[in-house]
Design an enzyme around this catalytic site. Structure first.
Site, PDB file in Angstrom:
ATOM      1  N   HIS A 244       0.833  -1.204   0.000  1.00 41.34           N
ATOM      2  CA  HIS A 244       0.000   0.000   0.000  1.00 41.34           C
ATOM      3  C   HIS A 244       0.869   1.257   0.000  1.00 41.34           C
ATOM      4  O   HIS A 244       0.653   2.179  -0.795  1.00 41.34           O
ATOM      5  CB  HIS A 244      -0.907  -0.025   1.234  1.00 41.34           C
ATOM      6  CG  HIS A 244      -1.829   1.148   1.360  1.00 41.34           C
ATOM      7  ND1 HIS A 244      -3.162   1.084   1.043  1.00 41.34           N
ATOM      8  CD2 HIS A 244      -1.617   2.423   1.779  1.00 41.34           C
ATOM      9  CE1 HIS A 244      -3.730   2.267   1.247  1.00 41.34           C
ATOM     10  NE2 HIS A 244      -2.806   3.094   1.718  1.00 41.34           N
ATOM     11  N   GLU A 245       1.855   1.287   0.875  1.00 43.15           N
ATOM     12  CA  GLU A 245       2.690   2.487   0.983  1.00 43.15           C
ATOM     13  C   GLU A 245       3.592   2.669  -0.240  1.00 43.15           C
ATOM     14  O   GLU A 245       3.826   3.803  -0.680  1.00 43.15           O
ATOM     15  CB  GLU A 245       3.535   2.424   2.260  1.00 43.15           C
ATOM     16  CG  GLU A 245       2.744   2.286   3.543  1.00 43.15           C
ATOM     17  CD  GLU A 245       1.616   3.301   3.674  1.00 43.15           C
ATOM     18  OE1 GLU A 245       1.798   4.460   3.257  1.00 43.15           O
ATOM     19  OE2 GLU A 245       0.546   2.922   4.183  1.00 43.15           O
TER      20      GLU A 245
ATOM     21  N   GLU B 146      -5.755   7.173  -1.568  1.00 45.10           N
ATOM     22  CA  GLU B 146      -5.977   5.995  -0.735  1.00 45.10           C
ATOM     23  C   GLU B 146      -6.699   4.871  -1.469  1.00 45.10           C
ATOM     24  O   GLU B 146      -6.414   3.694  -1.255  1.00 45.10           O
ATOM     25  CB  GLU B 146      -6.756   6.391   0.524  1.00 45.10           C
ATOM     26  CG  GLU B 146      -6.056   7.448   1.378  1.00 45.10           C
ATOM     27  CD  GLU B 146      -4.652   7.044   1.818  1.00 45.10           C
ATOM     28  OE1 GLU B 146      -4.294   5.855   1.720  1.00 45.10           O
ATOM     29  OE2 GLU B 146      -3.906   7.936   2.252  1.00 45.10           O
TER      30      GLU B 146
END
Length: 1150
Positions: free
Chosen positions: A564-565, A587
């Site tokens: 995700h990051e 996001e």
């Protein structure tokens, strides 16, 4: 940023309902609102929690109130003769032996601190000023100038102002004019009169009354500034009567918090010296080169919890750096908007570049935001401090003055001062280190200039951590950092990170633009992780993995967060939303594309299938509430921005992106993304920019009809809340399809008149030709259509399934005949239906029944086939939905019958997976075992309870052996044993928590400790969770509270605690957002009118205090209202079904 709104992330943050882990949705990042101010060179104290602004009082006046706008024209008696010439120096026991020093052009400033609890400040510069300060303890400060004798320091500006203040004991305190401002004069209770001389005139701010309305009037240079506050309920009405006429901004709720567009930053040089082992102050210097986009006579940027040294503030043209510069007539601070405003003598010229520089003092707070402090114990039990940043969304302004908006990108050149025993890292590689002049044991680390980026992505950490390196990616140095005793737990992240980074480089066809990527595990961290460019910060549980103590879910969990990051490095960092309205572009994309990265790492984990039963179906259950909100929602105030870091932005955003990828096809989708990222690299975008590039790709590849654009489709999904249910009614080979918004409960008093319609990509397959692999739309249902017809379907004797692999963000309801055909197929040969569509059928059926659109007889009959289901994903969907029934029945007479039904379904699964865990089993087989055992133990299935208690006792007999209990079963086993035991079991688990060095294990024990049935133990545990130095970190308080709240014994206790300790919790966090989360958590199972009344009374009693918690409390009330309606409508129906199917529990009468 990784929050706790994503289902897979929530797996490792489980909250247990006495034996069964229950995923708890957590809001991302706790951003607190408390201000901290510091009196530079004389006084350093924390601000009051009420306003956070430190106000100083004149000895001849009475008490006053804080200002909404403060005049900062008077500066401190410090002298500087050059850019960046700060030379702070500090020594002695009282300061922890810190000797910071910075030198630059000119003589600069020298500060010294010495003595136990006492401060000696010394300043030398042009003019040879010497200031000394001594006192007893942190609060007893006696400022003196030029030796003993108590000379009152004086400052004379153009108007000859002499600020003074006398405190308790007649101590003279010279005034500081940073955040908090100077208050030389004060009159009356509630009324403050500030007087200060400026250039050519008098500044007279005045405030009266108790309200929140301010009238600001300015009559030009040399005129009079008057601040007035009027009555309760007053409106803030700034008025300017100089050039430009009268301006009347709106009330507080509508205050425009955006920066003026006149200036654009180009390059920052930031120098920070955090006194980690001293008094937690930060000595700072910032220099900003900017361009004037239009002529302007004021300079406005963001500042919070910082004191500026006003006589060091300089503004010079780039082409005349040695000239007299631009004069500043006034320095103002707007507390409401966190603005520093410099009123200028002359206008800045459009197109010309200028450099602003200033010195300032900041504070390493303990609120997990801005530049803050974190602590841990080393292997010898000693406390160690580190300094770490967390800026998203609006907290870079707490570390240094800046243009703190995502669209104001600039380059950053960072200098960090550190003690020689520590190290510093930032976004870019370190280019040099050199001693701090005159300060033995201190070093400056200078980092390379960054690429253009937003302020919220700037990051730095000063610590004594160690690191490991990887060269797996041939052009990016990859490093992982942690405290020394946990560095071995970073090996998995070091192995996974470079592989995921390379995957994304290939997926986007764009190389990672930085030369290095650091990832660091922080002991105290509010969110799950933060995507700072080149320096990703993590909570320890989100990056560290112990193969023995962490468990299977932890391995996938770490992979999810890392992916995700790293996805953010392109989506969010390379191309950034212009404003927080489009945070879902960050996001949502990171969540979806991150799942692709996880699927690359673990192709057998069925990550894409788990996405459906986790993220997609979880957010469907939230977005069906009337209190939901659109993905793209206008926001202004930082409090509003914080609220939208939720499941709607993360999981719904990811779900509609997945839908878009399927209706465009994956190849077209990737082409559009690459063009978008390449063309807008290092810039900012809105969702319409993405729609344009995707439409162009869709038309070029002919995967999107020529008369249709992505914007036409996607605006219906992003600009309105909710989603549709598509009703399919068959008649021979024809089917009539209708769409309407799916609501769990339709409130008759709801006033929303919006006509909800969507562009729906419809896909379907049939029993005659079951094709579950084709996901592009077979037909589009327009947002102008309430009904369409589809022909050429098979006869009604064969089933049809719409929404293939649940790629669309909508539910499907059928006529009774088609439902019965699907039930028959599931019971005959369920494998003919794709595993994702089996999960979809279960989820849709139970939610449609909950909403009254399908009979519970049909929905519960769908579940009958589960005794033959072997795949994890359908089980996850089923148990997530059956959990609602279990919660509603827990305190009812029908619970025994429901319990029998649930055990009848679960016992075959329990028997198939067995109690004994095997860490070598496939990942999803381990997940099935965790689900089966947690449910069985919660339902008091004796084999599960007996094995858990026995295993826990073995651990108590041999506490050093942490491998007795499998990490997969740690929560269930410990929770069950603690619930069955007493104080001895609880104390043992607590001691194991304290001694554990593995974040995931500590978290599981925290959850299990909330399973006790001893009320006094639970009461003590709740109080510990909101108490400093109790052993529970602030970041984990929500986990502890949730574990107690989901305990049937602890629920009422937790609810009473929130109501009775509201102020304590508020002060502990300084954030109403967190309080709202607590209310939602404890009220999740409320289903009585009395509980609804208590919630409404709570909202009424705290109406003026809720602030950012209001939405969460409103949602809790709506959910409770829905639960009450459900009990009234369906409880008896389900009890009757249970009775008719042989699950009733009757008490014999003798």
């Amino acid at each position: 940023m990784t929050g706790y709104s994503q289902s897979r992330e929530a797996l490792d943050m489980d909250v247990t309902k006495v034996g069964r882990p229950v995923s708890l949705v957590r809001k991302p990042a706790v951003y607190v609102q408390r201000r901290v101010a510091v009196l530079l060179a004389f006084l350093f104290v924390s601000a009051t929690l009420a306003t956070g602004l430190l106000v100083y009082f004149n000895s001849s006046q009475a008490e006053g109130t804080s200002k909404k706008t403060l005049d900062l024209t008077v500066s401190t008696p410090l002298q500087e003769t050059g850019v960046g010439g700060v030379v702070p120096q500090e020594t002695g026991v009282g300061a922890g032996g810190v000797v910071p020093q910075e030198t630059g052009v000119g003589d600069g400033v020298v500060l010294q601190e010495t003595g136990v609890g006492g401060v000696v400040l010394q300043e030398t510069g042009v003019g040879g000023v010497v200031l000394q300060e001594t006192g007893v303890g942190a609060g007893g400060v006696v400022p003196q100038e030029t030796g003993v004798g108590g000379v009152v320091p004086q400052e004379t500006g153009v108007g000859g102002v002499v600020p003074q203040e006398t405190g308790v004991g007649g101590v003279v305190v010279p005034q500081e004019t940073g955040v908090g401002g100077v208050v030389p004069q004060e009159t009356g209770v509630g009324g403050v009169v500030l007087q200060e001389t400026g250039v050519g005139g008098v500044v007279v701010p005045q405030e009266t009354g108790v309200g929140d309305g301010v009238v600001l009037q300015e009559t030009g240079v040399g005129g009079v500034v008057v601040l007035q506050e009027k009555g309760v309920g007053g409106v803030v009405v700034p008025q300017e009567t100089g050039v430009g006429g009268v301006v009347v901004p709106p009330s507080r709720e509508e205050v425009n918090i955006r920066l003026p567009r006149a200036l654009k930053p180009l390059h920052y040089m930031v120098k920070l010296q955090p006194f980690i082992n001293g008094n937690f102050s930060i000595q700072g210097f910032v220099q900003v080169r900017m361009v004037a986009l239009q002529a302007t006579s004021n300079l406005t940027l963001h500042i919070a919890d910082i004191i500026t040294k006003n006589d060091t503030i300089k503004l010079v043209p780039v082409d005349d750096p040695e000239g007299p510069g631009i004069g500043i007539t006034q320095n103002l601070y707007d507390n409401e908007r966190q603005f520093y405003i410099a009123l200028l003598e002359t206008e800045l010229v459009e197109g010309k570049q200028y450099v602003l520089s200033m010195q300032f003092t900041g504070y390493l707070n303990d609120q997990l935001k801005g530049f803050y402090r974190s602590t841990y114990k080393d292997q010898d039990g000693n406390d160690r401090w580190i300094a770490v940043s967390q800026f998203e969304p609006t907290d870079a302004r707490r570390a240094f003055p800046c243009f703190d908006e995502p669209s104001m990108k600039a380059e950053f050149e960072i200098y960090l001062a550190r003690e020689s025993s520590m190290n510093a890292i930032s976004n870019m590689p370190k280019v040099e280190s050199f001693p701090v002049e005159g300060q033995e044991g201190w070093m400056w680390d200078h980092f390379n200039t960054s690429v253009p980026m937003s302020t919220y992505l700037v990051a730095f950490v000063v610590s004594d951590f160690v690191h490991m390196d990887s060269q797996d990616n041939d052009h990016v140095l990859f490093r992982v950092w942690s405290r020394e005793s946990a560095i071995d737990q970073a090996s998995y992240a070091l192995q996974t990170g470079p592989e995921v980074l390379t995957f994304f480089e290939n997926y986007f066809s764009i190389p990672f633009p930085l030369p290095k990527q650091d990832m660091i595990a922080i002991p105290d961290f509010s969110a799950g992780a933060m995507e700072n460019w080149g320096l990703i910060t993590y909570r320890e549980t989100d990056m560290l993995l112990n193969p023995v103590a962490s468990g299977a879910s932890s391995m996938e969990f770490v992979t999810v967060v890392v992916a995700h990051e790293l996805a953010h490095q392109w989506f969010g960092n390379l191309v950034t939303p212009k404003w927080w309205t489009d945070i879902w572009l960050n996001e949502g994309f990171a969540t979806y594309v991150g799942t692709l990265g996880v699927n690359h790492i673990g192709p057998t984990w069925q990550s894409m299938e788990q996405f459906v039963s986790g993220d997609l179906q979880d957010v469907l259950a939230l977005d069906c509430l009337q209190s939901s909100h659109p993905i793209s929602v206008p926001v202004g105030h930082p409090d509003e921005i914080n609220q939208i870091f939720d499941s709607i932005s993360y999981s719904k955003g990811a779900s509609i992106i997945r839908m878009m990828s399927n209706f465009l096809t994956e190849a077209t989708f990737r082409k559009g993304l690459t063009n978008y990222l390449s063309n807008l690299a290092y810039g900012n975008a809105e969702q319409d920019d993405l729609w344009q590039f995707l439409s162009e790709a869709g038309h070029e590849e002919a995967t999107l009809p020529a008369d249709l654009t992505v914007k036409m489709v996607m605006d219906t999904w992003t600009l309105q809340m909710g989603y549709p249910v598509v009703k399919v009614v068959r008649n021979g080979t024809l089917a009539t399809l209708t769409q309407e918004r799916f609501l769990l409960i339709k409130n008759e008093n709801w006033t929303d008149s919006h006509d909800y319609k969507w562009w729906i990509p419809l896909t379907y397959t049939t029993q005659e030709n079951p094709n579950f692999e084709s996901t592009p739309p077979d037909v589009w249902m327009k947002d102008s259509e309430s009904q369409i017809m589809i022909s050429s379907l098979p006869s009604q004797e064969h089933w049809v399934i719409f929404n293939v692999q649940e790629t669309g963000f909508y539910r499907v309801n059928y006529d009774d005949d088609n439902w019965n055909l699907l039930i028959k197929q599931l019971n005959t040969n369920h494998t003919l239906i794709h595993v994702v569509n089996r999960a979809q059928i279960i989820d849709d059926a139970l939610d449609l029944a909950q909403a009254g659109q399908l009979s519970y007889n049909t929905a519960l009959n769908v579940n009958v086939y589960l005794r033959n289901e072997t795949e994890y994903v359908p089980w996850e969907s089923a148990l997530s939905n059956l959990e609602y029934l279990e919660m509603m029945f827990t305190r009812s007479a029908g619970y025994g019958a429901l319990k029998s039904y649930l055990l009848a379904i679960l016992t075959p699964l329990y028997d198939s997976v067995g109690f004994e865990d095997n860490l070598n089993d496939p990942l999803l087989e381990q997940y099935k075992r965790v689900e089966a055992l947690s449910w069985a133990c919660n339902l008091d299935y004796q084999d599960c309870v007996h094995n858990s208690v026995s295993l826990f006792q073995q651990w108590m007999d041999n506490p050093a052996n942490r491998s007795i209990i499998s990490p997969n079963l740690m929560t269930t086993v410990c929770c069950t044993a603690i619930a069955a035991g007493g104080e001895e079991e609880w104390n043992f688990a607590w001691n194991q928590y304290l001694t554990s060095n593995v974040g995931a294990e500590k978290n599981k024990l925290l959850v299990a400790l909330g399973c006790s049935r001893e009320i006094w133990i639970l009461s003590r545990y709740l109080d510990m969770s909101f108490t400093e130095d109790s052993g529970i970190r602030k970041q984990d308080a929500h986990t502890v509270f949730g574990s107690v709240a989901r305990n049937d014994v602890g629920r009422d206790l937790a609810w009473n605690y929130v109501r009775e300790e509201w102020e304590k919790i508020s002060n502990y966090f300084g954030s109403f957002t967190t309080l709202g989360d607590l209310v939602k958590t404890v009220a999740y199972e409320f289903n009585t009118k009395q509980e609804k009344y208590e919630l409404e009374l709570f909202r009424e009693e705290h109406a003026g205090e809720l602030e950012t918690a209001k939405r969460a409390v409103d949602q809790a009330i709506e959910r409770t209202t829905n639960n009450i309606a459900w009990m009234e409508n369906y409880y008896d129906v389900i009890v009757l079904w249970l009775h008719d199917n042989g699950y009733h529990k009757m008490i014999k009468h003798f």
